[in-house]
Enzyme design. Structure first.
Site, PDB file in Angstrom:
ATOM      1  N   LYS A  54      -5.444 -15.777  -7.763  1.00  0.00           N
ATOM      2  CA  LYS A  54      -4.120 -15.132  -7.845  1.00  0.00           C
ATOM      3  C   LYS A  54      -3.182 -15.917  -6.942  1.00  0.00           C
ATOM      4  O   LYS A  54      -2.424 -15.371  -6.149  1.00  0.00           O
ATOM      5  CB  LYS A  54      -4.221 -13.656  -7.423  1.00  0.00           C
ATOM      6  CG  LYS A  54      -3.004 -12.812  -7.786  1.00  0.00           C
ATOM      7  CD  LYS A  54      -2.778 -12.642  -9.266  1.00  0.00           C
ATOM      8  CE  LYS A  54      -1.408 -12.066  -9.547  1.00  0.00           C
ATOM      9  NZ  LYS A  54      -1.100 -11.968 -10.988  1.00  0.00           N
ATOM     10  N   TYR A 103       1.662   3.718  14.830  1.00  0.00           N
ATOM     11  CA  TYR A 103       2.562   4.870  14.692  1.00  0.00           C
ATOM     12  C   TYR A 103       2.213   5.722  13.466  1.00  0.00           C
ATOM     13  O   TYR A 103       3.088   6.008  12.632  1.00  0.00           O
ATOM     14  CB  TYR A 103       4.027   4.406  14.598  1.00  0.00           C
ATOM     15  CG  TYR A 103       4.384   3.319  15.592  1.00  0.00           C
ATOM     16  CD1 TYR A 103       4.287   3.566  16.968  1.00  0.00           C
ATOM     17  CD2 TYR A 103       4.791   2.061  15.162  1.00  0.00           C
ATOM     18  CE1 TYR A 103       4.584   2.561  17.880  1.00  0.00           C
ATOM     19  CE2 TYR A 103       5.097   1.061  16.069  1.00  0.00           C
ATOM     20  CZ  TYR A 103       4.986   1.315  17.428  1.00  0.00           C
ATOM     21  OH  TYR A 103       5.273   0.322  18.318  1.00  0.00           O
ATOM     22  N   ASP A 105     -15.493  -7.585  -7.549  1.00  0.00           N
ATOM     23  CA  ASP A 105     -15.901  -6.181  -7.653  1.00  0.00           C
ATOM     24  C   ASP A 105     -15.280  -5.563  -8.902  1.00  0.00           C
ATOM     25  O   ASP A 105     -15.953  -4.872  -9.684  1.00  0.00           O
ATOM     26  CB  ASP A 105     -15.456  -5.434  -6.394  1.00  0.00           C
ATOM     27  CG  ASP A 105     -15.931  -3.995  -6.388  1.00  0.00           C
ATOM     28  OD1 ASP A 105     -17.092  -3.769  -6.747  1.00  0.00           O
ATOM     29  OD2 ASP A 105     -15.137  -3.097  -6.043  1.00  0.00           O
ATOM     30  N   ASP A 116      -5.546 -11.328 -13.535  1.00  0.00           N
ATOM     31  CA  ASP A 116      -5.052 -10.444 -14.602  1.00  0.00           C
ATOM     32  C   ASP A 116      -5.388 -11.018 -15.978  1.00  0.00           C
ATOM     33  O   ASP A 116      -5.732 -10.283 -16.911  1.00  0.00           O
ATOM     34  CB  ASP A 116      -3.546 -10.175 -14.455  1.00  0.00           C
ATOM     35  CG  ASP A 116      -2.756 -11.379 -13.967  1.00  0.00           C
ATOM     36  OD1 ASP A 116      -3.290 -12.170 -13.168  1.00  0.00           O
ATOM     37  OD2 ASP A 116      -1.603 -11.546 -14.395  1.00  0.00           O
ATOM     38  N   ASP A 156     -17.173  -4.682 -12.895  1.00  0.00           N
ATOM     39  CA  ASP A 156     -17.202  -3.380 -13.588  1.00  0.00           C
ATOM     40  C   ASP A 156     -16.737  -3.535 -15.039  1.00  0.00           C
ATOM     41  O   ASP A 156     -17.292  -2.913 -15.952  1.00  0.00           O
ATOM     42  CB  ASP A 156     -16.321  -2.358 -12.867  1.00  0.00           C
ATOM     43  CG  ASP A 156     -17.037  -1.704 -11.688  1.00  0.00           C
ATOM     44  OD1 ASP A 156     -18.005  -2.299 -11.181  1.00  0.00           O
ATOM     45  OD2 ASP A 156     -16.627  -0.599 -11.270  1.00  0.00           O
TER      46      ASP A 156
HETATM   47  N1  GGG Z   1     -25.234   0.409  -5.490  1.00  0.00           N
HETATM   48  C1  GGG Z   1     -23.891   0.035  -5.222  1.00  0.00           C
HETATM   49  C2  GGG Z   1     -23.071   1.061  -4.519  1.00  0.00           C
HETATM   50  O1  GGG Z   1     -23.530   2.032  -3.984  1.00  0.00           O
HETATM   51  N2  GGG Z   1     -21.791   0.811  -4.544  1.00  0.00           N
HETATM   52  C3  GGG Z   1     -20.861   1.667  -3.914  1.00  0.00           C
HETATM   53  C4  GGG Z   1     -19.537   0.993  -3.765  1.00  0.00           C
HETATM   54  O2  GGG Z   1     -18.536   1.661  -3.696  1.00  0.00           O
HETATM   55  N3  GGG Z   1     -19.524  -0.316  -3.679  1.00  0.00           N
HETATM   56  C5  GGG Z   1     -18.373  -1.086  -3.527  1.00  0.00           C
HETATM   57  C6  GGG Z   1     -18.688  -2.525  -3.463  1.00  0.00           C
HETATM   58  O3  GGG Z   1     -19.817  -2.932  -3.666  1.00  0.00           O
HETATM   59  O4  GGG Z   1     -17.777  -3.281  -3.215  1.00  0.00           O
END
Ligand code: GGG
Length: 357
Positions: free
Chosen positions: A190, A146, A247, A223, A251
């Site tokens: 988690k 929906y 992921d 966390d 970073d």
């Molecule tokens: N070279 C890695 C790339 O292009 N990553 C793009 C991206 O958004 N990756 C998310 C992920 O690897 O989970």
């Protein structure tokens, strides 16, 4: 003669620029070693292909790639195409189709690089994140009912299989034994909030850890991990996490070691049935694409990981040593690291150093 057939998928944004430097390094290694040869098959897939065809890659595209020994990948992402289309159209299907369930993401504070965290010296941060790479929160399982109505229903389902969970956790332990540094594996969880998937994750972690009595373990909420990666990243050794958690924390680890432009990633099919894929952690970075200023070192380090995977440890060592030396000497470093060198100058510098280290 070791002769490798490599699939090259430069992709979007800065992908083609950094992949070109990775190839330069491979060519330099082959030129210096009569017993080493690389053949390349390039696939022009990604957002430009999507604009022409409505697909990020051909329907049967991966069949062609599956014959290659390994894949060197650039990046996906485009400012004008929704991210879920670009990512779900190329990178994620490839990780799943080739059963690349083990993603390895090292984070190391190199000499010559300044961490944004106070008081960190070269080598203080030295950890490896093992990311479950084919299921978890990234599983394309869910639905939308929906749409646009007040009673819209959206479901996004996490998928944790015993095979996939045990495989990534065991890979982390095996690596920890081989690496032989702090002998610590940290599980990122988690389970206080996610009482099915993450409780299962914890159970598998505990069961696998019983096979490695010489390795210390800890299980931390995601966390808490985010916090600790900022306040004491030097405490970590090997970390293992689900697809999404890894992921995010990779970073954090990458910026803690000075730049996203340095973080490399290996997407491994542990059984060796399908090709494994090597890429930078960073994406398309379209804000700087086309300017020739992206840092190629993440991709070059990924090339080093690829060589190790292909059974060329000496070439892998030389690539990593050349990356380290280039950062230590800082003759050519890109803007993300406070320099003004171009992508090609950094690649040329690594090529020069690969001949020396
Ligand atoms: N070279 C890695 C790339 O292009 N990553 C793009 C991206 O958004 N990756 C998310 C992920 O690897 O989970």
């Amino acid at each position: 003669m070791a002769d490798y057939n490599l699939a090259i998928i430069p992709g979007d944004g800065v992908g083609p620029e950094v992949v070109a430097e990775g190839r330069k390094v491979l060519d330099a290694l082959a030129a210096q070693d009569a017993e080493l040869n690389f053949r390349y098959t390039e696939f022009s897939w990604g957002s430009a292909y999507y604009r022409e065809t409505g697909r990020m890659m051909p329907e049967d595209g991966l069949a062609e790639v599956s014959a290659c020994d390994a894949i060197l990948f650039g990046a996906v992402g485009d400012p004008e195409i929704p991210d879920h289309i670009t990512l779900q159209g190329l990178l994620l299907p490839m990780r799943r189709a080739f059963d690349q369930g083990v993603c390895i993401r090292p984070a190391y504070l190199y000499p010559g690089v300044t961490s944004p965290l106070a008081g960190k010296e070269a080598g203080d941060i030295d950890l490896v994140i093992f990311r479950e790479n084919t299921e978890g929160e990234y599983a394309p399982v869910g639905g939308r009912l929906y749409p646009g109505t007040p009673h819209e229903i959206v479901m996004q389902t996490n998928v944790f299989t015993r095979r996939g969970t045990e495989r990534i956790i065991r890979a982390a332990f095996e690596h920890c034994v081989k690496r032989n540094k702090k002998n610590l594996v940290t599980s990122v969880t988690k389970s206080n909030a996610q009482a099915f998937g993450m409780v299962f994750w914890d159970e598998v972690f505990e069961a696998v850890s019983a096979d490695y009595p010489q390795i210390r373990t800890e299980s931390l909420l995601v966390d808490r991990v985010a916090m600790d990666l900022v306040r004491w990243p030097e405490a970590f050794d090997v970390m293992v996490a689900s697809n999404l958690f890894a992921d995010i924390i990779s970073d954090i680890a990458a910026v803690a070691t000075g730049s996203m432009g340095l973080a490399a990633s290996a997407n491994i099919n542990p059984e060796g049935i399908f090709p494994s894929m090597f890429e930078s952690v960073h994406g398309a970075a379209f804000d700087i694409a086309g300017q020739g200023i992206a840092n190629p070192l993440a991709t070059i380090s990924a090339v080093g990981m690829m060589l190790d995977h292909l059974g060329q440890p000496e070439s892998a060592r030389r690539v990593e040593a050349a990356v380290m030396r280039s950062l230590e000497e800082r003759r050519f470093v890109t803007g993300d690291l406070g320099g003004s060198a171009t992508t090609a100058q950094v690649g040329d510098e690594v090529v020069r150093l690969v001949g020396e280290v």
